[in-house]
Design an enzyme around this catalytic site. Structure first.
Site, short mmCIF file in Angstrom:
data_model
loop_
_atom_site.label_atom_id
_atom_site.label_comp_id
_atom_site.label_asym_id
_atom_site.label_seq_id
_atom_site.Cartn_x
_atom_site.Cartn_y
_atom_site.Cartn_z
N LYS A 151 20.70 1.06 0.37
CA LYS A 151 20.63 0.58 -1.02
C LYS A 151 21.99 0.42 -1.67
CE LYS A 151 16.29 2.47 -2.72
NZ LYS A 151 15.69 3.29 -3.77
N GLU A 165 18.76 6.33 1.62
CA GLU A 165 17.67 7.26 1.32
C GLU A 165 16.70 7.27 2.49
OE1 GLU A 165 17.02 6.43 -3.45
OE2 GLU A 165 15.51 5.79 -2.02
N LYS A 166 15.97 8.33 2.61
CA LYS A 166 14.85 8.38 3.55
C LYS A 166 13.82 7.36 3.08
CE LYS A 166 12.16 10.50 6.64
NZ LYS A 166 12.57 10.31 8.05
N HIS A 175 10.13 -6.15 -2.87
CA HIS A 175 10.48 -4.93 -3.62
C HIS A 175 10.43 -5.15 -5.13
CE1 HIS A 175 11.53 -3.22 0.19
NE2 HIS A 175 12.54 -4.05 0.37
N GLU A 227 14.91 6.03 -9.62
CA GLU A 227 15.94 5.58 -10.55
C GLU A 227 15.39 5.65 -11.96
OE1 GLU A 227 16.94 1.48 -10.89
OE2 GLU A 227 14.93 0.76 -10.45
N ARG A 286 15.90 0.90 -20.54
CA ARG A 286 15.55 -0.25 -21.38
C ARG A 286 14.04 -0.37 -21.47
NH1 ARG A 286 13.54 -3.17 -17.02
NH2 ARG A 286 14.75 -2.91 -15.13
N VAL A 336 9.52 -4.74 -18.16
CA VAL A 336 8.63 -5.91 -18.13
C VAL A 336 7.18 -5.46 -18.38
CG1 VAL A 336 7.71 -7.77 -16.68
CG2 VAL A 336 10.14 -7.17 -16.52
N ARG A 373 1.84 -10.39 -13.37
CA ARG A 373 3.00 -11.24 -13.70
C ARG A 373 2.75 -12.63 -13.12
NH1 ARG A 373 8.57 -7.80 -12.85
NH2 ARG A 373 7.80 -5.75 -13.51
#
Ligand code: ADP
Ligand code: ADP
Ligand code: MG
Length: 448
Positions: A157, A199-200, A234, A287, A291, A294, A337
């Protein structure tokens, strides 16, 4: 606050204008040449052209936006999502100019925007994070050594990443060797920062996130979870709340962990703490998005709250008007979406919308960006809008969703409506049994 400038475009600009109108606040839209005839430009009280279509010359042009704000008497700027919404430098420039930035403190945005720093902060705060490496990985050799230590499969990442960009699942040293330079290159191009970490890879993953809100008086609350495991590339396509995967005990626990995460950085404003959860319902911090998200309407539907209104109240330094115990969730909400994209390849499909008719009826809410004649250009995210449904139960919400997707008419461009219909008609989805691999698995089944 009497006048707010919206440093964004499309559906989120319209969404913010709606709340401002309700509160009697004047709005200023800034727009590029490509967006001159979009509904959000017309709906704002004042519209200012800030530059040519490319975002670097318009929606990311900090000085042009600040100039528009000062010349038109804005007291505050709402950054929406994407674009400048998580840019600490922009928030700082607003403060320097005496304009309120509707969002958290610049330092907090920067700390949480850097995934390596955020991981370290969460570990110190006792929030479970995805097992992995907590520093920048400079070379392929180092990356392979770390991946072997963590154990394959792993997720490579970008520390500054967002929108699913600069991320790669790797199963072998060979795959890492192949992915490392290209992911690093994409990170540099998109985020101007090519720090990488590993990361795993969590098997049978569920993406479950928690909406949080903090005021300037030290109160931090959560507004329950959103299940966002229906993804492609993703990136989320369908979100819902409550999550059909959670039991009450896990729900309480993950919501409390999110509040703990927000408290660790004395968070102010609206934010989302994202977790990845495995089949055993163990969850790990992924993470924090500093903000409005969406998919915030899903939370609005089940809580009856207006999250933009709460953002304005917090920016005005007022206290949150309720305590955690006073917030209750009711019924079930789903968000679909709607993208201008090929329903099979998931690649953007820009063009002009020749005919446009939204669905109507009980439980249906549309937050969209366009009308007949609008163009979806390659300059921006190809999202056309969002279809949100609310029902007393998940079954009822699903029923409303299927009918609304069928009724939605968008002509002249390709959209993902057929793919959404396929998900909604799928048995496993109807049962609420799915992980982030669902869309890929569904495609494979269709092919066979
Ligand atoms: P959310 O959970 O709110 O969907 P995302 O991180 O996926 O959050 O992104 C929010 C919005 O910003 C989406 O419209 C996404 O396409 C866009 N976005 C995020 N990062 C980037 C980027 N680096 N480049 C272009 N668009 C981005
Ligand atoms: P972004 O900033 O681009 O949104 P995230 O770290 O939130 O990046 O990850 C985006 C998506 O990628 C997640 O919702 C999940 O589907 C997948 N993902 C990320 N990290 C992992 C992981 N360690 N294991 C499994 N899936 C992951
Ligand atoms: Mg994310």
């Amino acid at each position: 606050m009497k006048t707010i400038l919206i440093a964004n475009r499309g559906e989120i600009a319209r969404r913010i204008i709606r709340t401002c109108k309700n509160k009697g606040i004047r709005t200023i839209a800034v727009h590029s040449e490509a967006d001159a005839s979009m509904p959000f430009v017309r709906e704002a009280d004042t519209a200012v052209l800030i530059g040519p279509p490319p975002v670097a010359q318009s929606y990311l042009n900090i000085e042009a936006i600040l100039k528009a704000a000062k010349e038109n008497g804005a007291d505050a700027i709402h950054p929406g999502y994407g674009l400048l919404s998580e840019n600490g430098q922009f928030a700082r420039r607003c403060l320097e100019e005496g304009i309120v930035f509707i969002g958290p403190k610049p330092e907090v945005m920067e700390e949480m925007g850097d995934k390596i720093r955020a991981r370290n902060k969460m570990i110190a705060a006792g929030v479970p994070v995805v097992p992995g490496y907590n520093g920048n990985i400079a070379t392929v050799e180092e990356a392979c050594a770390i991946a072997n230590e963590i154990g394959y499969p792993v997720m490579l990442k970008a520390s500054a990443g967002g929108g699913g960009i600069g991320m790669q699942i790797c199963h072998t040293d060979e795959e890492i060797t192949k992915a490392f330079q290209s992911s690093k290159g994409r990170a540099k191009a998109y985020f101007g920062n090519d720090d990488m970490f590993i990361e795993k890879y969590i098997e049978d993953p569920h993406h479950i996130e928690v909406q949080v809100m903090g005021d300037e008086h030290g109160s931090i609350i959560h507004l329950f979870e959103r299940e966002c495991s229906i993804q492609r590339r993703h990136q989320k396509v369908i979100e819902e709340s409550p999550s059909p995967f959670l039991d009450e005990e896990t729900r309480l626990s993950i919501c409390e962990a999110a509040v703990q995460a927000a408290k660790a950085v004395q968070y102010t404003g609206a934010g989302t703490v994202e977790f990845i959860m495995n089949a055993n319902k163990e969850y790990f911090f992924l993470e924090m998005n500093t903000r409005l998200q969406v998919e915030h309407p899903v939370t609005e539907e089940i809580t009856g709250l207006d999250l933009v209104e709460l953002q304005l109240l917090i920016a005005d330094k007022k206290a949150l008007p309720f305590a955690q115990e006073e917030i209750t969730a009711r019924g079930h909400a789903l968000e679909m979406r709607i993208y201008a994209e090929d329903p099979v390849t998931f690649m953007p499909s820009p063009g002009t919308i020749s005919a446009y008719q939204q669905p109507r009826g009980q439980g249906v809410r549309i937050d969209d960006a366009v009308e007949a004649g609008s163009a979806i250009t390659p300059f921006y995210d190809p999202m056309i809008g969002k279809l949100i449904v609310y029902g007393e139960t998940r079954e009822e919400a699903l029923d409303f969703a299927r009918k609304a997707v069928e009724e939605y008419q968008i002509e002249g461009i390709k959209t993902n409506l057929p793919m959404l219909a396929e998900v909604l008609d799928n048995d496993s989805f109807a049962k609420g049994v799915y992980t982030t691999k669902f869309v890929q698995q569904m495609k494979q089944t269709t092919k066979n």
